[in-house]
Design a protein around this motif. Structure first.
Motif, PDB file in Angstrom:
ATOM      1  N   GLY A 147       0.822  -1.193   0.000  1.00 38.85           N
ATOM      2  CA  GLY A 147       0.000   0.000   0.000  1.00 38.85           C
ATOM      3  C   GLY A 147       0.856   1.244   0.000  1.00 38.85           C
ATOM      4  O   GLY A 147       2.092   1.190  -0.069  1.00 38.85           O
ATOM      5  N   HIS A 148       0.206   2.377   0.081  1.00 41.13           N
ATOM      6  CA  HIS A 148       0.888   3.651   0.100  1.00 41.13           C
ATOM      7  C   HIS A 148       1.333   3.959   1.532  1.00 41.13           C
ATOM      8  O   HIS A 148       0.499   4.208   2.404  1.00 41.13           O
ATOM      9  N   GLU A 166      -4.504   0.865   5.488  1.00 36.51           N
ATOM     10  CA  GLU A 166      -4.770   0.416   6.855  1.00 36.51           C
ATOM     11  C   GLU A 166      -5.545   1.467   7.639  1.00 36.51           C
ATOM     12  O   GLU A 166      -6.495   1.146   8.368  1.00 36.51           O
ATOM     13  N   LEU A 167      -5.136   2.724   7.504  1.00 39.16           N
ATOM     14  CA  LEU A 167      -5.830   3.783   8.227  1.00 39.16           C
ATOM     15  C   LEU A 167      -7.275   3.916   7.765  1.00 39.16           C
ATOM     16  O   LEU A 167      -8.187   4.085   8.574  1.00 39.16           O
ATOM     17  N   GLY A 189     -14.130   0.060  -1.620  1.00 47.30           N
ATOM     18  CA  GLY A 189     -12.777  -0.313  -1.257  1.00 47.30           C
ATOM     19  C   GLY A 189     -12.003   0.876  -0.709  1.00 47.30           C
ATOM     20  O   GLY A 189     -12.388   2.045  -0.869  1.00 47.30           O
ATOM     21  N   VAL A 190     -10.882   0.562  -0.061  1.00 48.16           N
ATOM     22  CA  VAL A 190     -10.061   1.629   0.505  1.00 48.16           C
ATOM     23  C   VAL A 190      -9.213   2.318  -0.561  1.00 48.16           C
ATOM     24  O   VAL A 190      -8.538   3.318  -0.264  1.00 48.16           O
ATOM     25  N   ASP A 191      -9.246   1.800  -1.788  1.00 47.87           N
ATOM     26  CA  ASP A 191      -8.459   2.386  -2.858  1.00 47.87           C
ATOM     27  C   ASP A 191      -9.306   3.218  -3.820  1.00 47.87           C
ATOM     28  O   ASP A 191      -8.804   3.656  -4.857  1.00 47.87           O
ATOM     29  N   VAL A 192     -10.582   3.431  -3.497  1.00 49.82           N
ATOM     30  CA  VAL A 192     -11.459   4.231  -4.356  1.00 49.82           C
ATOM     31  C   VAL A 192     -12.129   5.292  -3.505  1.00 49.82           C
ATOM     32  O   VAL A 192     -12.186   5.207  -2.270  1.00 49.82           O
ATOM     33  N   VAL A 193     -12.680   6.287  -4.177  1.00 47.57           N
ATOM     34  CA  VAL A 193     -13.407   7.353  -3.489  1.00 47.57           C
ATOM     35  C   VAL A 193     -14.853   6.907  -3.286  1.00 47.57           C
ATOM     36  O   VAL A 193     -15.535   6.560  -4.254  1.00 47.57           O
TER      37      VAL A 193
END
Length: 372
Positions: A85-86, A113-114, A325-329
């Motif tokens: 992840g970033h 994670e956050l 998902g945590v990777d999309v807005v």
């Protein structure tokens, strides 16, 4: 016209409305939807809460919700998951013994994670705030009057439990006012001790007084019943519980035979209702001035259930909205927005609450503290 006069709405209606909002919150991790649910609960509480002591507890539930979010995110940082992840913060990873395999202490903190911790914390906090909204709008003592006779023992314990937090809010207000009149120049630790000890003691004493009052009035007491009747009641309740368990398992497991799904759920509900009716027949207690159930109660309950039904439909038809998902807005569609905003209707449909210090016109004169 009579439905618009100030009166206390049936407490079961407020709890059904709040449980509908809580069900909608449990079916999504979309932060926008969760914030919208919290906003709906906040607006309705501000519009329709009374000036009774329990109505001041909503702020404490909001503070508790914020604390839940902070703790959930902190746990994500403390027990990080080793995944890509970033990376936002590169913390050193502390070694753990072999028996703690799979658990990582600190380590790189990623954005994913956050966000995952934030979404989970917001969902749990929204559930707590929805329960707080019901506790701030419904009189817990009047709620006990609506409990089925078979559940008086459980209802007594639940009412004492849920009244501790509202009593705590009222105790904080009264102790703070008393200490401001007394003054004092003690240190920070001394002021905290002088504040917490009387607050906790007063809240516990008032809850115990409530329990003693309910015991004096006969809550949970039962009359004479034969041994065979008790066996029949217990068998019906146990069979209903087993039927519900088997039916829910059949509904959740798609590979199970369909005869174990909906038919077993219906059979379990029928047996459980028969058991509750048999158990309630042994409770010898009259009901003085039962709370009325009119069209505002039905409308408020249906609004909450409609919010929950909309969230359930979205979870199946649009999972990318309910669980982004945590990777999309995250986004909100029109059905999700309108379905959640249905929860605002009780702010208009419910009658205004009765205020203890209200002045009502009776004939040619205005009598303070009199309600119609």
């Amino acid at each position: 016209m009579s439905s618009r006069l100030p009166r206390d709405l049936h407490p079961v209606a407020w709890w059904l409305w709040a449980l509908g909002l809580a069900g909608a919150a449990s079916l999504t991790t979309n932060p926008l939807a969760l914030l919208l649910v919290v906003g709906v609960a906040w607006v309705v509480v501000v519009a329709r809460r009374s000036d009774q002591p329990w109505s001041r507890s909503f702020r404490l539930y909001v503070v508790m919700g914020l604390a839940i979010v902070v703790v959930r995110v902190a746990f994500r940082v403390l027990f990080g998951v080793a995944a890509g992840g970033h990376v936002l913060l590169a913390l050193p990873s502390l070694p753990l013994p072999g028996w703690a395999a799979g658990v990582q202490l600190l380590g790189p903190v990623t954005r994913e994670e956050l966000l995952a911790g934030l979404y989970d914390g917001m969902r749990l906090a929204t559930l707590v705030i929805c329960v707080g909204a019901a506790n701030s709008l419904a009189n817990p003592k009047r709620l006990l009057k609506s409990v089925p006779p078979a559940l008086y023992e459980i209802g007594t314990a639940l009412v004492v439990t849920v009244t501790i937090f509202p009593q705590l809010a009222d105790s904080v207000r009264r102790v703070r006012a008393a200490q401001s009149l007394r003054g004092g120049t003690a240190g920070r630790v001394g002021r905290l001790r002088r504040f917490l000890v009387p607050v906790l003691e007063d809240a516990l004493a008032r809850s115990l007084a409530l329990a003693a009052g309910m015991d004096t009035r006969g809550y949970g007491r039962s009359g004479g019943e034969s041994r065979g009747r008790r066996w029949v009641t217990g068998a019906l309740l146990l069979a209903g519980l087993c039927g519900l368990g088997i039916g829910l398992y059949g509904l959740l497991d798609l590979t199970a035979p369909r005869v174990l799904a909906l038919p077993m759920v219906v059979l379990g509900v029928v047996l459980a209702l028969a058991g509750l009716s048999s158990a309630g027949a042994r409770v010898e207690r009259s009901r003085y001035r039962p709370d009325p159930w009119q069209w505002p109660e039905t409308a408020v309950a249906l609004c909450g259930l409609a919010v929950g039904a909309t969230a359930w439909w979205l979870a199946g038809s649009a999972p990318w909205v309910a669980h982004p998902g945590v990777d999309v807005v995250p986004v909100l569609t029109a059905p999700a927005l309108l379905g959640t905003l249905l929860g605002l209707a009780p702010a208009v449909l419910a009658p205004p609450p009765v205020l203890r210090g209200a002045t009502v016109a009776v004939g040619p004169r205005a009598v303070p503290g009199v309600t119609v």
